[in-house]
Design a protein around this motif. Structure first.
Motif, mmCIF file in Angstrom:
data_model
loop_
_atom_site.group_PDB
_atom_site.id
_atom_site.type_symbol
_atom_site.label_atom_id
_atom_site.label_comp_id
_atom_site.label_asym_id
_atom_site.label_seq_id
_atom_site.Cartn_x
_atom_site.Cartn_y
_atom_site.Cartn_z
ATOM 1 N N MET A 144 -14.788 -57.947 5.838
ATOM 2 C CA MET A 144 -13.521 -58.184 6.525
ATOM 3 C C MET A 144 -12.420 -58.301 5.477
ATOM 4 S SD MET A 144 -12.434 -61.237 9.203
ATOM 5 C CE MET A 144 -13.859 -61.007 10.268
ATOM 6 N N VAL A 145 -11.385 -57.485 5.619
ATOM 7 C CA VAL A 145 -10.318 -57.445 4.617
ATOM 8 C C VAL A 145 -8.980 -57.783 5.247
ATOM 9 C CG1 VAL A 145 -11.526 -55.709 3.242
ATOM 10 C CG2 VAL A 145 -9.847 -54.963 4.944
ATOM 11 N N LEU A 146 -8.081 -58.350 4.435
ATOM 12 C CA LEU A 146 -6.703 -58.538 4.871
ATOM 13 C C LEU A 146 -6.054 -57.163 4.896
ATOM 14 C CD1 LEU A 146 -7.463 -61.380 3.374
ATOM 15 C CD2 LEU A 146 -5.009 -61.767 3.581
ATOM 16 N N ALA A 147 -5.719 -56.704 6.086
ATOM 17 C CA ALA A 147 -5.214 -55.346 6.281
ATOM 18 C C ALA A 147 -3.996 -55.071 5.402
ATOM 19 C CB ALA A 147 -4.853 -55.132 7.752
ATOM 20 N N GLY A 148 -4.000 -53.895 4.799
ATOM 21 C CA GLY A 148 -2.846 -53.443 4.029
ATOM 22 C C GLY A 148 -2.719 -53.990 2.630
ATOM 23 N N THR A 149 -3.731 -54.750 2.160
ATOM 24 C CA THR A 149 -3.653 -55.382 0.845
ATOM 25 C C THR A 149 -4.654 -54.763 -0.144
ATOM 26 O OG1 THR A 149 -5.341 -57.080 1.235
ATOM 27 C CG2 THR A 149 -3.092 -57.548 2.016
ATOM 28 N N ALA A 150 -4.704 -55.343 -1.345
ATOM 29 C CA ALA A 150 -5.659 -54.900 -2.360
ATOM 30 C C ALA A 150 -7.095 -55.049 -1.892
ATOM 31 C CB ALA A 150 -5.439 -55.692 -3.657
ATOM 32 N N GLN A 151 -7.358 -55.999 -0.995
ATOM 33 C CA GLN A 151 -8.703 -56.125 -0.440
ATOM 34 C C GLN A 151 -9.109 -54.833 0.268
ATOM 35 O OE1 GLN A 151 -9.282 -59.437 2.161
ATOM 36 N NE2 GLN A 151 -8.988 -60.982 0.588
ATOM 37 N N GLN A 152 -8.224 -54.290 1.068
ATOM 38 C CA GLN A 152 -8.550 -53.066 1.794
ATOM 39 C C GLN A 152 -8.750 -51.906 0.832
ATOM 40 O OE1 GLN A 152 -6.120 -52.204 5.233
ATOM 41 N NE2 GLN A 152 -6.640 -50.031 5.205
ATOM 42 N N ARG A 153 -7.937 -51.822 -0.204
ATOM 43 C CA ARG A 153 -8.088 -50.732 -1.169
ATOM 44 C C ARG A 153 -9.413 -50.840 -1.911
ATOM 45 N NH1 ARG A 153 -2.652 -52.206 -1.686
ATOM 46 N NH2 ARG A 153 -2.946 -53.340 -3.639
ATOM 47 N N ALA A 154 -9.826 -52.063 -2.254
ATOM 48 C CA ALA A 154 -11.089 -52.261 -2.961
ATOM 49 C C ALA A 154 -12.265 -51.872 -2.082
ATOM 50 C CB ALA A 154 -11.217 -53.718 -3.398
ATOM 51 N N ALA A 155 -12.249 -52.302 -0.837
ATOM 52 C CA ALA A 155 -13.344 -51.980 0.081
ATOM 53 C C ALA A 155 -13.391 -50.484 0.362
ATOM 54 C CB ALA A 155 -13.180 -52.766 1.373
ATOM 55 N N SER A 156 -12.227 -49.853 0.465
ATOM 56 C CA SER A 156 -12.173 -48.415 0.699
ATOM 57 C C SER A 156 -12.807 -47.653 -0.465
ATOM 58 C CB SER A 156 -10.724 -47.972 0.877
ATOM 59 O OG SER A 156 -10.624 -46.575 1.053
ATOM 60 N N ALA A 157 -12.532 -48.101 -1.687
ATOM 61 C CA ALA A 157 -13.101 -47.444 -2.866
ATOM 62 C C ALA A 157 -14.617 -47.563 -2.913
ATOM 63 C CB ALA A 157 -12.491 -48.046 -4.129
ATOM 64 N N LEU A 158 -15.149 -48.651 -2.355
ATOM 65 C CA LEU A 158 -16.596 -48.867 -2.347
ATOM 66 C C LEU A 158 -17.281 -48.112 -1.212
ATOM 67 C CD1 LEU A 158 -16.686 -52.691 -3.125
ATOM 68 C CD2 LEU A 158 -17.492 -50.847 -4.624
ATOM 69 N N GLY A 159 -16.525 -47.684 -0.217
ATOM 70 C CA GLY A 159 -17.087 -46.928 0.888
ATOM 71 C C GLY A 159 -17.951 -47.739 1.835
ATOM 72 N N CYS A 160 -17.794 -49.054 1.824
ATOM 73 C CA CYS A 160 -18.614 -49.916 2.681
ATOM 74 C C CYS A 160 -18.003 -50.018 4.078
ATOM 75 C CB CYS A 160 -18.747 -51.296 2.061
ATOM 76 S SG CYS A 160 -17.178 -52.129 1.759
ATOM 77 N N LYS A 161 -18.751 -50.637 4.983
ATOM 78 C CA LYS A 161 -18.236 -50.885 6.323
ATOM 79 C C LYS A 161 -17.169 -51.973 6.255
ATOM 80 C CE LYS A 161 -22.425 -51.449 8.046
ATOM 81 N NZ LYS A 161 -23.536 -51.683 8.997
ATOM 82 N N VAL A 162 -16.058 -51.758 6.958
ATOM 83 C CA VAL A 162 -14.882 -52.623 6.833
ATOM 84 C C VAL A 162 -14.364 -53.010 8.220
ATOM 85 C CG1 VAL A 162 -12.481 -52.710 6.033
ATOM 86 C CG2 VAL A 162 -14.236 -51.609 4.617
ATOM 87 N N ALA A 163 -13.837 -54.228 8.314
ATOM 88 C CA ALA A 163 -13.063 -54.663 9.480
ATOM 89 C C ALA A 163 -11.701 -55.112 8.967
ATOM 90 C CB ALA A 163 -13.764 -55.796 10.217
ATOM 91 N N CYS A 164 -10.636 -54.489 9.449
ATOM 92 C CA CYS A 164 -9.277 -54.809 9.002
ATOM 93 C C CYS A 164 -8.710 -55.936 9.859
ATOM 94 C CB CYS A 164 -8.389 -53.578 9.088
ATOM 95 S SG CYS A 164 -8.888 -52.236 7.972
ATOM 96 N N GLU A 165 -8.225 -56.974 9.192
ATOM 97 C CA GLU A 165 -7.850 -58.220 9.853
ATOM 98 C C GLU A 165 -6.354 -58.503 9.755
ATOM 99 O OE1 GLU A 165 -9.540 -62.753 9.476
ATOM 100 O OE2 GLU A 165 -8.846 -61.799 7.620
ATOM 101 N N ILE A 166 -5.803 -59.019 10.861
ATOM 102 C CA ILE A 166 -4.460 -59.590 10.838
ATOM 103 C C ILE A 166 -4.562 -61.035 11.319
ATOM 104 C CG2 ILE A 166 -3.302 -57.380 11.168
ATOM 105 C CD1 ILE A 166 -2.821 -58.206 14.107
ATOM 106 N N PHE A 167 -3.494 -61.821 11.092
ATOM 107 C CA PHE A 167 -3.527 -63.253 11.378
ATOM 108 C C PHE A 167 -2.589 -63.632 12.506
ATOM 109 C CE2 PHE A 167 -5.534 -63.092 7.335
ATOM 110 C CZ PHE A 167 -6.358 -64.209 7.275
ATOM 111 N N ALA A 168 -3.139 -64.407 13.454
ATOM 112 C CA ALA A 168 -2.334 -64.874 14.576
ATOM 113 C C ALA A 168 -1.417 -66.024 14.193
ATOM 114 C CB ALA A 168 -3.247 -65.312 15.721
ATOM 115 N N ASP A 169 -1.848 -66.835 13.233
ATOM 116 C CA ASP A 169 -1.136 -68.084 12.952
ATOM 117 C C ASP A 169 -0.524 -68.153 11.559
ATOM 118 O OD1 ASP A 169 -3.482 -68.230 11.526
ATOM 119 O OD2 ASP A 169 -4.250 -70.019 12.520
ATOM 120 N N ARG A 170 -0.320 -66.969 10.929
ATOM 121 C CA ARG A 170 0.307 -66.940 9.612
ATOM 122 C C ARG A 170 1.411 -65.898 9.564
ATOM 123 N NH1 ARG A 170 -2.242 -68.805 5.210
ATOM 124 N NH2 ARG A 170 -0.138 -68.610 4.355
#
Length: 257
Positions: A144-170
């Protein structure tokens, strides 16, 4: 086509006789649970109880590792050598796997907590190190990655299964990172406001920042923090607002980005 999104919450954050959040109520609302692994919050009994309850309710179970910072609830930034950081993540994921095995329901996903999550949302190499560590011990896990951040880019480079997350209370900065908790308005406590903004973001397929900027992103899951006083009300309102917008709530499947 019906749009589907997951609703997740951080939980299992009590410690001994000290109680944090209403996990029982949240587990009747959310579809995924991020369970603290004992370093920033939680303990062995809390982990076991929370995971067992999640398994019984059919809620997806996630490991939620953080820095060894009980005093600061994992929200104080720390620095570790890369190998030590990776062992820190593996250690906590292993604990979650053991408790989940005992409960008869596997750990489906990983979500980094607090300062560790914030730092990896800014630092792609650090995020990649953490994700490589968990994939070593759980190669099929959904990251699970913070959508649109370096977390998503890192997971994309690894080619693993990903869930892109946004926050309701932040609240969001214009680079898709979260507004620092020390700043006014960083945490959203109004359930109706949280529900409205989540329905809008999911409808538009974009993060809406404090300045009004739209950052297009895949949205697989919405998070709320179980330790906030209005967490259960926010969860209920977000679920209601999404349902009224025609969005179906269900556990994410995870796919490369």
């Amino acid at each position: 086509m019906t749009q589907t999104v997951d609703l997740n919450a951080d939980m299992g954050e009590s410690f001994g006789s000290w109680k944090m959040g209403d996990d029982t109520a949240l587990l009747d609302i959310v579809t995924s649970a991020n369970v603290a692994c004992g370093f920033h919050a939680g303990d062995w009994d809390v982990m076991a109880t929370t995971i067992k309850m999640a398994a019984e309710k059919g809620v997806g179970i996630g490991a939620h590792p953080g820095f060894p910072d009980l005093h600061g609830f994992g929200r104080q930034r720390m620095k570790f050598a890369q190998g030590s950081l990776q062992n820190l993540v593996r250690y906590q994921v292993g604990a979650a796997q053991a408790m989940s095995l005992a409960a008869g329901s596997p750990v489906r996903h990983l979500k980094l907590h607090g300062a560790l999550a914030n730092m990896t949302s800014e630092d792609e190499a650090m995020a990649r190190a953490c994700y490589e560590a968990v994939l070593d011990v759980a190669p099929d896990i959904i990251v699970m990655v913070l959508a649109g951040t370096a977390q998503q880019r890192a997971a994309s480079a690894l080619g693993c299964k990903v869930a892109c997350e946004i926050f309701a209370d932040r609240a969001y900065n214009d680079d898709a990172t979260l507004v620092d908790r020390a700043l006014p308005g960083a945490v959203i406590h109004d359930p109706e406001a949280a529900g409205r903004r989540m329905a809008e973001m999911v409808r538009e397929g974009a993060i809406i920042t404090e300045s009004g900027k739209r950052i297009e992103t895949r949205i697989d899951t919405i998070c709320l923090h179980g330790d906030t006083p209005t967490a259960v009300r926010i969860a209920s309102e977000v679920r209601r607002a999404l349902s009224e917008s025609g969005v179906t709530l269900a556990k994410f499947e995870g796919a490369p980005v």
